[in-house]
Design a protein around this motif. Structure first.
Motif, PDB file in Angstrom:
ATOM      1  N   SER A 264      56.635  93.366 107.488  1.00  0.00           N
ATOM      2  CA  SER A 264      57.515  92.222 107.771  1.00  0.00           C
ATOM      3  C   SER A 264      58.457  92.496 108.938  1.00  0.00           C
ATOM      4  O   SER A 264      59.199  91.610 109.366  1.00  0.00           O
TER       5      SER A 264
ATOM      6  N   THR B  89      60.040  92.569 112.333  1.00  0.00           N
ATOM      7  CA  THR B  89      59.830  91.768 113.539  1.00  0.00           C
ATOM      8  C   THR B  89      60.409  92.430 114.779  1.00  0.00           C
ATOM      9  O   THR B  89      59.921  92.227 115.885  1.00  0.00           O
TER      10      THR B  89
ATOM     11  N   THR C 265      62.945  93.652 107.950  1.00  0.00           N
ATOM     12  CA  THR C 265      62.694  92.680 109.014  1.00  0.00           C
ATOM     13  C   THR C 265      63.242  93.110 110.375  1.00  0.00           C
ATOM     14  O   THR C 265      62.529  93.073 111.362  1.00  0.00           O
TER      15      THR C 265
END
Length: 176
Positions: free
Chosen positions: A129, A131, A148
């Motif tokens: 996940s 980014t 993230t």
């Protein structure tokens, strides 16, 4: 040069020491020392040199990134300018555009990383996940799986730090 397949190195005619096997493999290549095996492998590569892509769509959108190794269906698929990535597994580091110096081994490891450097993800869906962010180490299936935008975390073990979403500079060893 060794070229096998429809449109293998289709418009790229100036690159040397290149091997392309598969439909449209290295179709736009004009750089040297590239190897692509699989349909659409390194399709968009123009000036990126010393890349190896094995598997359908592996390294498909790399244009100027160099020194990348991608193995598996759609591995390093969206990379454009990232350099020195080593990727193995289905869609591993799949949406990266300019991330560099990453290692992703395993099904969908680092699959969501667009920008971020010096990450190591080994195992099924590790750091999948993430980014953006860098300097992460995740070893074991699902390690740092919900992370993230974190950075500088180390997670070793099945599901280790699975639910760490925004924490930085953490170390965890052991199962979830």
């Amino acid at each position: 040069n060794t070229l096998i397949g429809n449109y293998a190195v289709g418009v790229g005619t100036t690159g040397s020491y290149t091997t392309a096997v598969g439909a449209s493999a290295l179709a736009k290549n004009i750089a040297n020392f590239n190897t692509a095996t699989g349909a659409y492998a390194s399709l968009q590569n123009t000036t990126g040199a010393l890349n190896c892509s094995f598997g359908a769509y592996a390294g498909e959108n790399t244009t100027t990134g160099s020194y990348n190794n991608s193995f598996g269906y759609a591995a390093l698929n969206d990379n454009i300018t990232g350099v020195s990535n080593n990727v193995m597994g289905y869609f591993a580091l799949g949406v990266s555009t300019d991330a560099s110096y990453n290692v992703a081994i395993g099904y969908e490891s680092l699959k969501s990383l667009k920008t971020g450097d010096y990450n190591t993800a080994v195992g099924h869906r590790t750091l999948d996940s993430q980014t953006s962010g860098g300097y992460q180490t995740a070893l074991g299936a699902f390690a740092l799986g919900m992370s993230t935008t974190t950075m500088s975390n180390t997670a070793i073990g099945y599901g280790s730090q699975l639910e760490t979403i925004k924490g930085n500079y953490n170390t965890a060893v052991g199962n979830n």
